[in-house]
Design a protein around this motif. Structure first.
Motif, short mmCIF file in Angstrom:
data_model
loop_
_atom_site.label_atom_id
_atom_site.label_comp_id
_atom_site.label_asym_id
_atom_site.label_seq_id
_atom_site.Cartn_x
_atom_site.Cartn_y
_atom_site.Cartn_z
N UNK A 37 0.83 -1.21 0.00
CA UNK A 37 0.00 0.00 0.00
C UNK A 37 0.87 1.26 0.00
N UNK A 38 0.31 2.37 -0.49
CA UNK A 38 1.07 3.63 -0.46
C UNK A 38 1.46 4.01 0.98
N UNK A 39 2.60 4.63 1.10
CA UNK A 39 3.11 5.06 2.40
C UNK A 39 2.27 6.24 2.89
N UNK A 40 1.87 6.18 4.16
CA UNK A 40 1.12 7.27 4.77
C UNK A 40 2.08 8.23 5.45
N UNK A 41 1.80 9.50 5.36
CA UNK A 41 2.69 10.50 5.96
C UNK A 41 2.79 10.37 7.47
N UNK A 92 2.50 7.58 9.25
CA UNK A 92 2.65 6.17 9.57
C UNK A 92 3.72 5.84 10.58
N UNK A 93 4.52 6.83 10.96
CA UNK A 93 5.58 6.58 11.94
C UNK A 93 6.61 5.60 11.42
N UNK A 94 7.15 4.79 12.33
CA UNK A 94 8.14 3.77 11.94
C UNK A 94 7.43 2.63 11.24
N UNK A 95 8.00 2.22 10.12
CA UNK A 95 7.42 1.14 9.31
C UNK A 95 8.29 -0.10 9.45
N UNK A 96 7.68 -1.17 10.00
CA UNK A 96 8.43 -2.39 10.28
C UNK A 96 7.76 -3.58 9.59
N UNK A 97 8.50 -4.25 8.73
CA UNK A 97 8.02 -5.45 8.08
C UNK A 97 8.14 -6.62 9.06
N UNK A 98 7.04 -7.35 9.27
CA UNK A 98 7.04 -8.44 10.26
C UNK A 98 6.84 -9.82 9.61
N UNK A 99 7.10 -9.92 8.32
CA UNK A 99 7.04 -11.20 7.61
C UNK A 99 8.43 -11.83 7.60
N UNK A 119 7.98 -9.31 -5.68
CA UNK A 119 7.85 -8.23 -6.64
C UNK A 119 8.05 -6.83 -6.09
N UNK A 120 8.59 -6.72 -4.90
CA UNK A 120 8.78 -5.42 -4.27
C UNK A 120 10.26 -5.19 -4.01
N UNK A 121 10.78 -4.11 -4.59
CA UNK A 121 12.20 -3.80 -4.35
C UNK A 121 12.34 -3.19 -2.96
N UNK A 122 13.52 -3.28 -2.42
CA UNK A 122 13.76 -2.71 -1.09
C UNK A 122 13.57 -1.19 -1.09
N UNK A 123 13.91 -0.54 -2.18
CA UNK A 123 13.76 0.91 -2.23
C UNK A 123 12.27 1.31 -2.28
N UNK A 124 11.46 0.54 -2.98
CA UNK A 124 10.03 0.85 -3.07
C UNK A 124 9.29 0.51 -1.78
N UNK A 125 9.81 -0.42 -1.01
CA UNK A 125 9.14 -0.85 0.23
C UNK A 125 9.12 0.26 1.27
N UNK A 163 3.99 -3.97 8.96
CA UNK A 163 3.75 -4.24 7.56
C UNK A 163 3.79 -5.73 7.27
N UNK A 164 2.89 -6.17 6.39
CA UNK A 164 2.85 -7.55 5.94
C UNK A 164 2.46 -7.59 4.48
N UNK A 165 2.85 -8.65 3.80
CA UNK A 165 2.47 -8.81 2.39
C UNK A 165 1.12 -9.51 2.26
N UNK A 166 0.59 -10.00 3.36
CA UNK A 166 -0.67 -10.72 3.36
C UNK A 166 -1.80 -9.88 2.79
N UNK A 167 -2.63 -10.49 1.95
CA UNK A 167 -3.74 -9.76 1.34
C UNK A 167 -4.73 -9.26 2.37
N UNK A 168 -5.09 -10.10 3.34
CA UNK A 168 -6.04 -9.71 4.37
C UNK A 168 -5.28 -9.53 5.68
#
Length: 116
Positions: free
Chosen positions: A10-14, A16-23, A29-35, A96-101
């Motif tokens: 999803x688009x980054x929210x202004x 959103x604070x610290x963004x942590x991937x927990x997967x 299909x997601x580059x590290x720079x786009x994440x 953050x998660x890649x899960x659809x739901x």
């Protein structure tokens, strides 16, 4: 303390604070720079066995959540959860998660634990 759960795609929210991937696995299909993540906390993710058993079947979510909470007692996962608690105490934390739901994901379980 504010803990949010979002899809990493999803688009980054202004605000959103610290963004942590927990997967445990990097999102397809997601580059590290786009994440645009601040941290990747894969040690807090559920085991491969639990993840595969669950398969994001909504009927298994309650049992998944119980089993996952038990896994979080493991010393490595407990330390990672403690790190997330610390981050959450310093302002807005977006899990953050890649899960659809994401409402029935490990990120939702983590958010509930962090907000207690």
């Amino acid at each position: 303390m504010t803990v949010r759960v979002r899809r990493v795609y999803d688009p980054v929210e202004d605000d959103g604070g610290r963004r942590v991937l927990v997967d445990r696995l990097w999102p397809r299909g997601l580059s590290r720079s786009k994440a645009r993540i601040d941290e990747w906390c894969k040690d807090v993710a559920p085991s491969t066995e639990l993840r595969e058993w669950y398969g994001h079947d909504p009927d298994r979510y309650d049992e998944f959540a119980n089993r996952y909470r038990s896994e979080l007692d493991d010393p490595v996962r407990a330390a990672a959860l403690s790190e997330l608690r610390e981050l959450a105490g310093n302002g807005t934390l977006t899990l953050l998660t890649a899960t659809k739901d994401f409402a029935i994901s490990q990120a939702a379980v983590l958010a509930e634990l962090l907000e207690d």
